[in-house]
Design a protein around this motif. Structure first.
Motif, PDB file in Angstrom:
ATOM      1  N   LEU A   1       0.814  -1.195   0.000  1.00 47.19           N
ATOM      2  CA  LEU A   1       0.000   0.000   0.000  1.00 47.19           C
ATOM      3  C   LEU A   1       0.858   1.259   0.000  1.00 47.19           C
ATOM      4  O   LEU A   1       0.488   2.256  -0.593  1.00 47.19           O
ATOM      5  N   ARG A   2       1.993   1.174   0.674  1.00 45.08           N
ATOM      6  CA  ARG A   2       2.891   2.338   0.686  1.00 45.08           C
ATOM      7  C   ARG A   2       3.592   2.530  -0.656  1.00 45.08           C
ATOM      8  O   ARG A   2       4.262   3.533  -0.853  1.00 45.08           O
ATOM      9  N   VAL A   8      -1.342   7.244  -0.671  1.00 48.64           N
ATOM     10  CA  VAL A   8      -1.211   6.800   0.717  1.00 48.64           C
ATOM     11  C   VAL A   8      -0.038   7.501   1.405  1.00 48.64           C
ATOM     12  O   VAL A   8       1.103   7.384   0.964  1.00 48.64           O
ATOM     13  N   ALA A   9      -0.324   8.206   2.501  1.00 46.20           N
ATOM     14  CA  ALA A   9       0.729   8.818   3.306  1.00 46.20           C
ATOM     15  C   ALA A   9       1.326   7.800   4.279  1.00 46.20           C
ATOM     16  O   ALA A   9       2.529   7.777   4.518  1.00 46.20           O
ATOM     17  N   ASN A  10       0.477   6.946   4.836  1.00 39.48           N
ATOM     18  CA  ASN A  10       0.908   5.915   5.768  1.00 39.48           C
ATOM     19  C   ASN A  10      -0.138   4.816   5.758  1.00 39.48           C
ATOM     20  O   ASN A  10      -1.294   5.054   5.417  1.00 39.48           O
ATOM     21  N   VAL A  28      -5.551  -0.126   7.156  1.00 40.15           N
ATOM     22  CA  VAL A  28      -5.764   1.146   7.847  1.00 40.15           C
ATOM     23  C   VAL A  28      -4.895   2.155   7.116  1.00 40.15           C
ATOM     24  O   VAL A  28      -3.675   2.029   7.083  1.00 40.15           O
ATOM     25  N   ILE A  29      -5.547   3.139   6.496  1.00 36.74           N
ATOM     26  CA  ILE A  29      -4.883   4.055   5.573  1.00 36.74           C
ATOM     27  C   ILE A  29      -4.936   5.483   6.101  1.00 36.74           C
ATOM     28  O   ILE A  29      -5.968   5.934   6.573  1.00 36.74           O
ATOM     29  N   VAL A  30      -3.804   6.173   5.984  1.00 32.94           N
ATOM     30  CA  VAL A  30      -3.775   7.629   6.147  1.00 32.94           C
ATOM     31  C   VAL A  30      -3.582   8.166   4.729  1.00 32.94           C
ATOM     32  O   VAL A  30      -2.489   8.092   4.164  1.00 32.94           O
ATOM     33  N   LEU A  45      -6.213   0.227  -5.051  1.00 31.41           N
ATOM     34  CA  LEU A  45      -5.255  -0.240  -4.045  1.00 31.41           C
ATOM     35  C   LEU A  45      -5.354  -1.757  -3.877  1.00 31.41           C
ATOM     36  O   LEU A  45      -4.342  -2.459  -3.792  1.00 31.41           O
ATOM     37  N   ARG A  46      -6.581  -2.266  -3.830  1.00 24.51           N
ATOM     38  CA  ARG A  46      -6.800  -3.713  -3.687  1.00 24.51           C
ATOM     39  C   ARG A  46      -6.200  -4.450  -4.890  1.00 24.51           C
ATOM     40  O   ARG A  46      -5.535  -5.484  -4.722  1.00 24.51           O
TER      41      ARG A  46
END
Length: 85
Positions: A1-2, A8-10, A28-30, A45-46
């Motif tokens: 994800l990163r 995605v920030a985090n 869990v995405i920021v 993303l998936r």
């Protein structure tokens, strides 16, 4: 994800119990400030995770937060309690 710094920030992935599948990954995405975690973005993303790690690793669900609890080394806190929806 990163691997998607444009979106995605985090991020952290946690295993959540599932009645039929056993345990499923929840992401869990920021998100970046200019990004909304829409259904389309979630599917992208998936698909990224599915293509790199396989279908079993693809997030079952996404949770968007403004920040993740972190250790002093800026790693996601491993004992953070993310209540399942």
């Amino acid at each position: 994800l990163r691997s998607r710094p444009d979106v995605v920030a985090n991020a952290a992935v946690v295993g959540v119990p599932h009645a039929i599948l056993g345990t499923v990954p929840y992401a869990v995405i920021v998100p970046r400030p200019e990004t909304l975690l829409t259904r389309s973005v979630q599917e992208q993303l998936r698909a990224d995770v599915r293509s790199r790690l396989g279908a079993v690793s693809a997030p079952h669900c996404f949770l968007s937060l403004s920040e993740l609890p972190e250790t002093c080394e800026r790693s996601p806190l491993s004992n953070a309690n993310f209540a399942s929806p």
